[in-house]
Design a protein around this motif. Structure first.
Motif, PDB file in Angstrom:
ATOM      1  N   ASN A  12       0.827  -1.194   0.000  1.00  0.00           N
ATOM      2  CA  ASN A  12       0.000   0.000   0.000  1.00  0.00           C
ATOM      3  C   ASN A  12       0.865   1.249   0.000  1.00  0.00           C
ATOM      4  O   ASN A  12       1.615   1.496   0.924  1.00  0.00           O
ATOM      5  CB  ASN A  12      -0.919  -0.009   1.222  1.00  0.00           C
ATOM      6  N   ILE A  13       0.777   1.996  -1.100  1.00  0.00           N
ATOM      7  CA  ILE A  13       1.369   3.328  -1.173  1.00  0.00           C
ATOM      8  C   ILE A  13       0.249   4.226  -1.684  1.00  0.00           C
ATOM      9  O   ILE A  13      -0.060   4.229  -2.876  1.00  0.00           O
ATOM     10  CB  ILE A  13       2.589   3.398  -2.122  1.00  0.00           C
ATOM     11  N   PRO A  14      -0.410   4.963  -0.778  1.00  0.00           N
ATOM     12  CA  PRO A  14      -1.502   5.836  -1.207  1.00  0.00           C
ATOM     13  C   PRO A  14      -1.049   6.820  -2.284  1.00  0.00           C
ATOM     14  O   PRO A  14       0.117   7.219  -2.317  1.00  0.00           O
ATOM     15  CB  PRO A  14      -1.898   6.564   0.082  1.00  0.00           C
ATOM     16  N   LEU A  15      -1.973   7.198  -3.130  1.00  0.00           N
ATOM     17  CA  LEU A  15      -1.675   8.102  -4.238  1.00  0.00           C
ATOM     18  C   LEU A  15      -0.895   9.327  -3.777  1.00  0.00           C
ATOM     19  O   LEU A  15       0.078   9.723  -4.419  1.00  0.00           O
ATOM     20  CB  LEU A  15      -2.971   8.530  -4.935  1.00  0.00           C
ATOM     21  N   ALA A  16      -1.283   9.918  -2.665  1.00  0.00           N
ATOM     22  CA  ALA A  16      -0.610  11.122  -2.170  1.00  0.00           C
ATOM     23  C   ALA A  16       0.852  10.875  -1.819  1.00  0.00           C
ATOM     24  O   ALA A  16       1.658  11.803  -1.810  1.00  0.00           O
ATOM     25  CB  ALA A  16      -1.347  11.662  -0.950  1.00  0.00           C
ATOM     26  N   GLU A  17       1.213   9.612  -1.562  1.00  0.00           N
ATOM     27  CA  GLU A  17       2.590   9.263  -1.193  1.00  0.00           C
ATOM     28  C   GLU A  17       3.440   8.807  -2.377  1.00  0.00           C
ATOM     29  O   GLU A  17       4.650   8.611  -2.224  1.00  0.00           O
ATOM     30  CB  GLU A  17       2.580   8.176  -0.116  1.00  0.00           C
ATOM     31  N   ILE A  18       2.833   8.622  -3.531  1.00  0.00           N
ATOM     32  CA  ILE A  18       3.572   8.145  -4.713  1.00  0.00           C
ATOM     33  C   ILE A  18       4.772   9.042  -5.029  1.00  0.00           C
ATOM     34  O   ILE A  18       5.882   8.534  -5.215  1.00  0.00           O
ATOM     35  CB  ILE A  18       2.637   7.979  -5.939  1.00  0.00           C
ATOM     36  N   PRO A  19       4.609  10.379  -5.068  1.00  0.00           N
ATOM     37  CA  PRO A  19       5.773  11.224  -5.384  1.00  0.00           C
ATOM     38  C   PRO A  19       6.942  11.049  -4.404  1.00  0.00           C
ATOM     39  O   PRO A  19       8.097  11.183  -4.793  1.00  0.00           O
ATOM     40  CB  PRO A  19       5.212  12.652  -5.313  1.00  0.00           C
ATOM     41  N   ASN A  20       6.644  10.705  -3.156  1.00  0.00           N
ATOM     42  CA  ASN A  20       7.694  10.515  -2.150  1.00  0.00           C
ATOM     43  C   ASN A  20       8.400   9.175  -2.289  1.00  0.00           C
ATOM     44  O   ASN A  20       9.394   8.929  -1.594  1.00  0.00           O
ATOM     45  CB  ASN A  20       7.107  10.622  -0.740  1.00  0.00           C
TER      46      ASN A  20
END
Length: 125
Positions: free
Chosen positions: A62-70
Motif C-alpha cells: 500500500n502506497i496511497p496516491l498522495a505518497e507516490i511522489p515521495n
C-alpha cells in the motif's frame, strides 16, 4: 493567373495540413496478465490504508496516491503495477510514475488484479 496561383497555394496547404506524419515512436503493447503474474512485478495499491485493509490483491503493498511522489526513487528500476478501486487513482499514479522514469503499468482495480492472479492459480492446478 494570380487567382490560379493563390488557389494552388490554398489547395496545397489544405493537402499538407491533412497529411499526418508517421509516428516514429514505437508503442509496446504489454499484456497486463503477464506483468501481474511475473515474479519481478511490484504490485501497488494506491488507495488509502483503510480501503487497502478491507481487501487487496495478493502480495500488494500500500502506497496511497498522495505518497507516490515521495516513493519515486525507491520504485525506479522496478516493474510496477498500480491499481485502486475503479482505476481513477491508478491512472493518476501511473502518470506520475511514468513522468519520473518508472516502468509502470495500469492494473485498473484491485479486483481486476486479484482476478488475474486467481486465473493464473487456476491454470496451474
Amino acid at each position: 493567373m494570380k487567382n490560379q496561383f493563390f488557389g494552388l497555394i490554398i489547395a496545397a496547404s489544405f493537402i499538407l495540413s491533412a497529411c499526418k506524419t508517421a509516428d516514429t515512436t514505437q508503442v509496446f503493447q504489454t499484456n497486463i496478465r503477464e506483468v501481474v503474474n511475473s515474479s519481478d512485478a511490484t504490485l501497488i495499491d494506491v488507495r488509502i490504508p483503510e480501503q487497502y485493509a478491507e481487501g487487496t490483491a495478493k502480495n500488494a503493498i500500500n502506497i496511497p496516491l498522495a505518497e507516490i511522489p515521495n516513493n519515486i526513487e525507491a520504485l525506479k528500476g522496478k516493474k510496477v503495477v498500480v491499481f485502486c478501486n475503479k482505476g481513477i487513482q491508478a491512472d493518476q499514479a501511473l502518470e506520475i510514475l511514468k513522468k519520473n522514469g518508472v516502468e509502470a503499468y495500469d492494473g485498473t482495480s484491485w479486483k481486476n488484479v486479484k482476478a488475474i492472479q486467481e486465473e493464473q492459480s487456476a491454470t496451474k492446478q
